[in-house]
Write a protein that holds these residues in place. Sequence first.
Motif, short mmCIF file in Angstrom:
data_model
loop_
_atom_site.label_atom_id
_atom_site.label_comp_id
_atom_site.label_asym_id
_atom_site.label_seq_id
_atom_site.Cartn_x
_atom_site.Cartn_y
_atom_site.Cartn_z
N ARG A 105 -35.04 -22.57 -26.77
CA ARG A 105 -36.35 -22.48 -26.15
C ARG A 105 -36.79 -21.04 -25.90
O ARG A 105 -37.97 -20.73 -25.94
CB ARG A 105 -36.36 -23.30 -24.86
N ARG A 267 -37.72 -25.30 -19.02
CA ARG A 267 -36.41 -25.78 -18.57
C ARG A 267 -36.45 -27.30 -18.42
O ARG A 267 -35.43 -27.96 -18.39
CB ARG A 267 -36.07 -25.16 -17.23
N LYS A 268 -37.68 -27.80 -18.33
CA LYS A 268 -37.83 -29.22 -18.04
C LYS A 268 -37.50 -30.08 -19.25
O LYS A 268 -37.46 -29.61 -20.37
CB LYS A 268 -39.28 -29.50 -17.62
N ASP A 269 -37.34 -31.38 -18.97
CA ASP A 269 -37.17 -32.36 -20.03
C ASP A 269 -38.47 -32.48 -20.80
O ASP A 269 -39.55 -32.45 -20.22
CB ASP A 269 -36.82 -33.73 -19.43
N ILE A 270 -38.35 -32.63 -22.10
CA ILE A 270 -39.54 -32.84 -22.92
C ILE A 270 -39.54 -34.30 -23.33
O ILE A 270 -38.68 -34.76 -24.06
CB ILE A 270 -39.50 -31.94 -24.18
N GLY A 271 -40.52 -35.03 -22.82
CA GLY A 271 -40.57 -36.43 -23.22
C GLY A 271 -41.38 -37.28 -22.34
O GLY A 271 -42.11 -37.34 -21.61
N LYS B 13 -28.69 -40.70 -17.80
CA LYS B 13 -29.90 -39.97 -17.43
C LYS B 13 -30.61 -40.71 -16.30
O LYS B 13 -30.93 -41.89 -16.41
CB LYS B 13 -30.86 -39.84 -18.62
N PHE B 15 -34.01 -40.52 -13.85
CA PHE B 15 -35.30 -39.92 -13.51
C PHE B 15 -35.57 -40.34 -12.07
O PHE B 15 -36.05 -41.45 -11.85
CB PHE B 15 -36.42 -40.44 -14.41
N ARG B 49 -33.77 -38.75 -27.20
CA ARG B 49 -34.24 -37.43 -26.76
C ARG B 49 -33.08 -36.58 -26.23
O ARG B 49 -33.08 -35.37 -26.41
CB ARG B 49 -35.34 -37.58 -25.70
N VAL B 55 -34.13 -33.73 -23.81
CA VAL B 55 -33.94 -34.15 -22.42
C VAL B 55 -32.50 -33.82 -22.05
O VAL B 55 -31.58 -34.05 -22.82
CB VAL B 55 -34.23 -35.66 -22.28
N ARG B 56 -32.35 -33.24 -20.86
CA ARG B 56 -31.02 -32.84 -20.43
C ARG B 56 -30.32 -34.02 -19.76
O ARG B 56 -30.85 -34.59 -18.81
CB ARG B 56 -31.17 -31.69 -19.43
#
Lengths: 271, 312
Positions: A105, A267-271, B13, B15, B49, B55-56
């Motif tokens: 990134r 830094r955030k999640d992409i989705g 994961k 959220f 993802r 996505v982490r």
Amino acid sequence: MRAALLTEYRKLVSTRMWWVLLLVMVAYLLFIAVVMAFSLATGGGAGGPGAGSAAVPQGVDAATTVYALANPIGYVFPLLVGSLAFTTEFRHRTITSSLLVEPRRGVLVVAKLVSSVVIGLVFGIVGTASVVLGGAPVLAAAGDGAFLASGDVWSLLAWSVVVLTLWTVVGVAFGGLVPNQVAAIVVIVAFTQFVEPIARVVGSAVDALSGVAQFLPGAAADAVLGTSFFGGLGGGATDLLPRWAGLAVLVAYALVFAVAARSTTLRKDIG
Amino acid sequence: MEPAAIAVDHLTKRFGAVTAVDDLSFEVRPGAVTGFLGPNGSGKTTTLRMLLGLVRPTAGRALVGDRPYVAIPRPARTVGAALEASSFHPGRTGLGHLRTLAPQVGVDDARCHEVLELVGLVEAKGRRVQGYSMGMRQRLGLASALLGDPPVVILDEPANGLDPQGIVWLRELLRLFASEGRTILVSSHVLAEVQTTVDDVVIITGGRLVHASPLSGLEDLAERLVVVRTPTPEEVERIAAQHGWTVTHDGGSLVVRGATAQQVGAEAFRVGVELHQLVDRSVELEDVFLRLTASAEDLATRAAGTPRGRVA
Ligand SMILES: Nc1ncnc2c1ncn2[C@@H]1O[C@H](COP(=O)(O)OP(=O)(O)OP(=O)(O)O)[C@@H](O)[C@H]1O
Ligand SMILES: [Mg+2]
């Protein structure tokens, strides 16, 4: 990195927004340059926020005042076009495919910043040319001359291109920090058209604040050009930083925004 | 082309309060098409993802080959992925979209034209994506994924929006890729959609693994039913009772569970029972899939829906 740069460049030029903004900028700057040149040439106080003051620039000063307009009047355009680099990616969710081909990134951020120099130069050259194109004939016909042979004028024009290019880079970094397209546009327009002008007028009026006002991005850009639309025309006493410091402040804005963008948005999640 | 497998390793994961993926582990082998199945909201896209570094994970990891996606140099040459459709700039042309990716994938314009031809978008490549149909977007997504001729292909609901010919074409393409030794992972929320395409299945629900096996392993889970017509139903019931098969009456026929037609026929022949009809009812994998994926949710709703302490 070469590939990343080419990718970013293609992203920008494969859409129509950049030349729509370019056309609007040209039209706007041509118009303002004609009006300003005319009001200076006729020695009147008809135009500009500083109109009505005692010292109306004469001769080569009138020419440089007009030729320097691209920055203070037009900087909203390179800022906007720069901000699109990130905001369109988030708006249309293309950030997903961008990160699939370049998952590092930080590299993405740097590539966007660096590649924007190309489009920045286009905006810088075209914007600066617009004020000359609009102002020079009027100054030559109705004023003391266009002074297009003057070295000072050419140095000013060169710095104008540099500053507009830097605005584009600042715009890219800002867009990364505020990836919501509508929010970024609103903030950029509000800041450049209302917040900063007011802050600088207040800054130049209140001595205690003038030290702070120097570090506003628009004031830093003026410092690079060595002329201040607000200070000079109004005859006010806004102190400008030295040119190198003005450049450093603009670059610092870009860097701070970019680092902030990397550590928030990216830094955030992409989705 | 060196085949790389996918390994999902205790992936979780969350959220906020929602646990989208819950301690999920599975592997995907090269040379096969693996169906990644689960109902809506079961965590398929989130898993993919995470696998693709977008996505982490809250915990666990996902590897392609021996490393996470983000550590693969020029990843688009190793992994081609297409997530949900519509992630295109509407003002760009189909070709323009591929050309923005091409430098980082490391391919030239000729390859862009090539994949557009492969997915059947030659006519439309100069048009802006704005005017593309759902199926055309799906094809453009696939074209982006295939740009780098990757040995690993990951597709999220690729059949969405495709016409029947498109689905057949996609199936043949994926079969071809598998025969070339590539690793193929395709998600879907309908088993029937991929049933004829996949070799292996990974089934999740509520973010948790409920089943992973070759497709035949799923067939084994299908309940065996044999429909029998006989003038002496009580004889058949007696045979069934001896073998632990269950029998229900369905109109004039008997339905035997737990045996194959062969077993029932052989037994009836041995003891001399007259049969007029003996049929294996076709295996409905979709039923198995529904049973596997519904159970967790149903149990939850049933638990939630039972008034506490009022069960007499
Ligand atoms: N960014 C997010 N923020 C909050 N919740 C999310 C986010 N992304 C996914 N979820 C939740 O995680 C769960 C799994 O979603 P996911 O998109 O992975 O499901 P899916 O299996 O792909 O479903 P579908 O078949 O509908 O595509 C859902 O409950 C969803 O609401
Ligand atoms: Mg999904």
